[in-house]
Design a protein around this motif. Structure first.
Motif, PDB file in Angstrom:
ATOM      1  N   ASN A  58       0.718  -1.109   0.186  1.00  0.00           N
ATOM      2  CA  ASN A  58       0.005   0.017  -0.302  1.00  0.00           C
ATOM      3  C   ASN A  58       0.919   1.636   0.076  1.00  0.00           C
ATOM      4  N   TRP A  59       2.290   1.458   0.143  1.00  0.00           N
ATOM      5  CA  TRP A  59       2.892   2.207   0.318  1.00  0.00           C
ATOM      6  C   TRP A  59       3.210   2.221  -1.272  1.00  0.00           C
ATOM      7  N   GLY A  60       2.186   2.703  -2.450  1.00  0.00           N
ATOM      8  CA  GLY A  60       3.189   2.790  -3.586  1.00  0.00           C
ATOM      9  C   GLY A  60       4.248   3.922  -4.184  1.00  0.00           C
ATOM     10  N   GLU A  61       3.892   4.959  -3.550  1.00  0.00           N
ATOM     11  CA  GLU A  61       5.135   6.117  -3.349  1.00  0.00           C
ATOM     12  C   GLU A  61       6.567   5.424  -3.233  1.00  0.00           C
ATOM     13  N   PHE A  62       6.651   4.796  -2.563  1.00  0.00           N
ATOM     14  CA  PHE A  62       8.673   4.520  -1.902  1.00  0.00           C
ATOM     15  C   PHE A  62       7.638   3.066  -2.467  1.00  0.00           C
ATOM     16  N   THR A  63       7.248   1.683  -2.188  1.00  0.00           N
ATOM     17  CA  THR A  63       7.572   0.722  -2.609  1.00  0.00           C
ATOM     18  C   THR A  63       6.979  -0.053  -3.685  1.00  0.00           C
ATOM     19  N   HIS A  64       6.492   1.315  -4.090  1.00  0.00           N
ATOM     20  CA  HIS A  64       5.666   0.610  -6.226  1.00  0.00           C
ATOM     21  C   HIS A  64       4.802  -0.224  -5.779  1.00  0.00           C
ATOM     22  N   GLY A  65       3.788   0.057  -4.523  1.00  0.00           N
ATOM     23  CA  GLY A  65       2.749  -1.101  -4.540  1.00  0.00           C
ATOM     24  C   GLY A  65       3.039  -2.223  -5.313  1.00  0.00           C
ATOM     25  N   PRO A  66       1.579  -2.846  -5.928  1.00  0.00           N
ATOM     26  CA  PRO A  66       1.585  -4.252  -6.140  1.00  0.00           C
ATOM     27  C   PRO A  66       2.049  -4.075  -7.467  1.00  0.00           C
ATOM     28  N   SER A  67       2.185  -3.047  -8.111  1.00  0.00           N
ATOM     29  CA  SER A  67       2.742  -3.307  -9.511  1.00  0.00           C
ATOM     30  C   SER A  67       4.330  -3.890  -9.143  1.00  0.00           C
ATOM     31  N   GLY A  68       4.972  -3.503  -8.267  1.00  0.00           N
ATOM     32  CA  GLY A  68       6.393  -4.370  -7.762  1.00  0.00           C
ATOM     33  C   GLY A  68       7.780  -3.388  -8.237  1.00  0.00           C
ATOM     34  N   ILE A  69       8.845  -3.942  -8.207  1.00  0.00           N
ATOM     35  CA  ILE A  69       9.910  -3.498  -8.887  1.00  0.00           C
ATOM     36  C   ILE A  69      10.880  -4.305 -10.091  1.00  0.00           C
ATOM     37  N   ALA A  70      11.058  -3.465 -10.910  1.00  0.00           N
ATOM     38  CA  ALA A  70      11.378  -4.121 -12.520  1.00  0.00           C
ATOM     39  C   ALA A  70      12.823  -3.877 -12.522  1.00  0.00           C
ATOM     40  N   GLY A  71      14.083  -4.881 -13.406  1.00  0.00           N
ATOM     41  CA  GLY A  71      14.862  -4.244 -13.941  1.00  0.00           C
ATOM     42  C   GLY A  71      15.831  -4.146 -13.031  1.00  0.00           C
ATOM     43  N   ILE A  72      15.757  -5.144 -11.769  1.00  0.00           N
ATOM     44  CA  ILE A  72      17.243  -4.966 -10.864  1.00  0.00           C
ATOM     45  C   ILE A  72      18.169  -5.772 -11.348  1.00  0.00           C
ATOM     46  N   ASP A  73      19.883  -4.528 -10.962  1.00  0.00           N
ATOM     47  CA  ASP A  73      20.596  -5.806 -11.409  1.00  0.00           C
ATOM     48  C   ASP A  73      20.984  -6.761 -11.149  1.00  0.00           C
ATOM     49  N   ARG A  74      21.170  -7.875 -11.616  1.00  0.00           N
ATOM     50  CA  ARG A  74      21.965  -9.040 -11.494  1.00  0.00           C
ATOM     51  C   ARG A  74      24.073  -8.861 -10.192  1.00  0.00           C
ATOM     52  N   PRO A  75      24.185  -9.794  -9.293  1.00  0.00           N
ATOM     53  CA  PRO A  75      26.009  -9.073  -8.710  1.00  0.00           C
ATOM     54  C   PRO A  75      26.965  -9.199 -10.600  1.00  0.00           C
ATOM     55  N   ASN A  76      27.302  -7.908 -10.137  1.00  0.00           N
ATOM     56  CA  ASN A  76      28.775  -7.790 -10.948  1.00  0.00           C
ATOM     57  C   ASN A  76      29.669  -8.578 -10.820  1.00  0.00           C
TER      58      ASN A  76
END
Length: 411
Positions: A211-229
């Motif tokens: 529900n804290w969409g402004e901070f956590t992006h809500g149900p849409s989630g976070i995409a495009g997270i980098d893999r470890p280098n």
């Protein structure tokens, strides 16, 4: 014997009656005809009779063996013949390590991904084993710490482009802080009350993330997270294999730390707290520090694995951290054997890999898996490999001290 056969026959007739409309009658709506599948009724009757008779036979056999004190034969054989026998233990461990190192070369990328997930759950199970198995604190909100670690790396990487290696220790630290934050309100609770509070804590974290969409992006989630280098350019397959090896290294580190902690002063305090909280406090053990340290240590490993999970999947949302995840991790600990490090490892591999390899059975795979779990809990409730209880022989200890004093006097 005749009474058991009679009871099994009644069970089979009852199952045939219950499943008759579903398994026998089939309506063809196109031709407006009814197909009678009597062979299904015969199979259900025979199958239910056989399973019921087998169940009763095993249950009676279990009661007889309990009187003969054969309850922990599997655990005794495991520890005596494998763990304590170095001539057998070292070659088996070496063969397993070689197999795990060669796994990506021998199997497909899909198999490597499944095994990586299983190894992540091994670490999560070992972390929860500290809280539930060692300290005896029933935690149903363990997935909250897992989510804290995942969102720590995801948000830092998405907003500030911080690398995985910098975010990984931060995820562990924030997970430990969340464990301490949970530990303070539950210091006076135990049993079912503790379980309810931890369950509520896990749901609060999930709802905040949703529900804290402004901070956590809500149900849409976070995409495009980098893999470890890892210091050099890797393809997708190479990156998956590298994460696999990294998680395997993390499993070894977790086993080392949990084993050393189990034999340490704080580990003995956790066991004393699990056995009798009042006696533990009466002996001078600080109950507050002991509980908080258990929550903090378990949450630290969950935070680490949360960051690894976010880097592995490159996408997270609150749906990945539901109560079901906590239930699965707790089932790993219970299935393997609470307080047993080898048991938790075996339980995680079985509980995560078995449903994947039963996909060939399609819709029946979860039925088979659930039935196996029920049988396991009925006939071996202490887990696959029960934790070995330490026993101290006072006579042998006194002889050892006397010998040491004689040697010291002679020198």
């Amino acid at each position: 014997m005749f009474s058991e056969i009679k009871k099994s026959l009644l069970v089979s007739v009852w199952f045939m009656f219950l499943t008759f409309p579903i398994m026998v009658i089939k309506v063809n709506t196109i031709e407006n005809t009814i197909i009678w599948r009597w062979e299904n009724l015969v199979l259900i009757g025979l199958g239910s009779f056989f399973l019921s008779f087998l169940w009763r036979f095993m249950h009676n056999k279990k009661a007889t063996k309990r009187r003969q004190d054969y309850k922990d034969v599997l655990s005794k054989l495991f520890y005596d013949n494998l763990i304590e026998n170095k001539k057998v233990f070292i070659p088996i461990v070496a063969a397993l390590i070689i197999f795990i190192l060669l796994f990506p070369k021998m199997f497909s990328t899909y198999q490597v991904t499944i095994m990586t997930t299983a190894l992540i759950y091994v670490v999560l199970g070992l972390g929860l084993n500290v809280v539930v198995g060692f300290a005896g604190l029933l935690d149903l909100g363990y997935v909250a710490f897992y989510a804290v670690g995942a969102y720590t790396y995801a948000l830092l990487n998405f907003n500030y482009d911080i690398s995985f290696w910098i975010a990984l220790p931060l995820a562990g630290i924030l997970g430990a802080m969340a464990g301490i934050l949970l530990g303070f309100p539950v210091l006076r609770l135990r049993g079912d009350y503790l379980a309810i509070v931890t369950l509520g804590f896990g749901e609060i974290i999930r709802l905040v993330l949703e529900n804290w969409g402004e901070f956590t992006h809500g149900p849409s989630g976070i995409a495009g997270i980098d893999r470890p280098n890892f210091g050099f350019d890797l393809s997708i397959v190479g990156s998956i294999n590298a994460i696999y090896y990294f998680v395997f290294f993390f499993v070894l580190v977790t086993i080392f730390f949990t084993n050393r902690l189990q034999n340490s002063r704080i580990g003995r305090a956790w066991v004393a707290l699990r056995e009798d909280e009042i006696a533990c406090q009466a002996m001078g053990v600080d109950k507050t520090k002991t509980k908080l340290s258990a929550f903090a240590f378990g949450a630290t490993w969950a935070g680490f694995m949360g960051a690894v999970f976010a880097a592995k999947t490159t996408f997270i949302n609150p749906a990945s951290f539901t109560f079901l995840e906590s239930a699965i991790i707790l089932s790993i600990v219970v299935l393997g054997g609470m307080g047993s490090i080898p048991g938790v490892i075996l339980g995680a591999l079985i509980l995560i890999l078995l449903p994947e390899y039963l996909r060939a059975f399609s819709e029946y795979r979860m039925l088979i898996f659930g039935g196996a779990m029920v049988l396991m809990m009925v006939f071996r409730p202490q887990g696959l490999i029960k934790s070995k209880r330490r026993r101290y022989n006072l006579e042998s200890m006194s002889k050892k001290k006397l010998k040491e004093r004689q040697n010291a006097a002679s020198s």
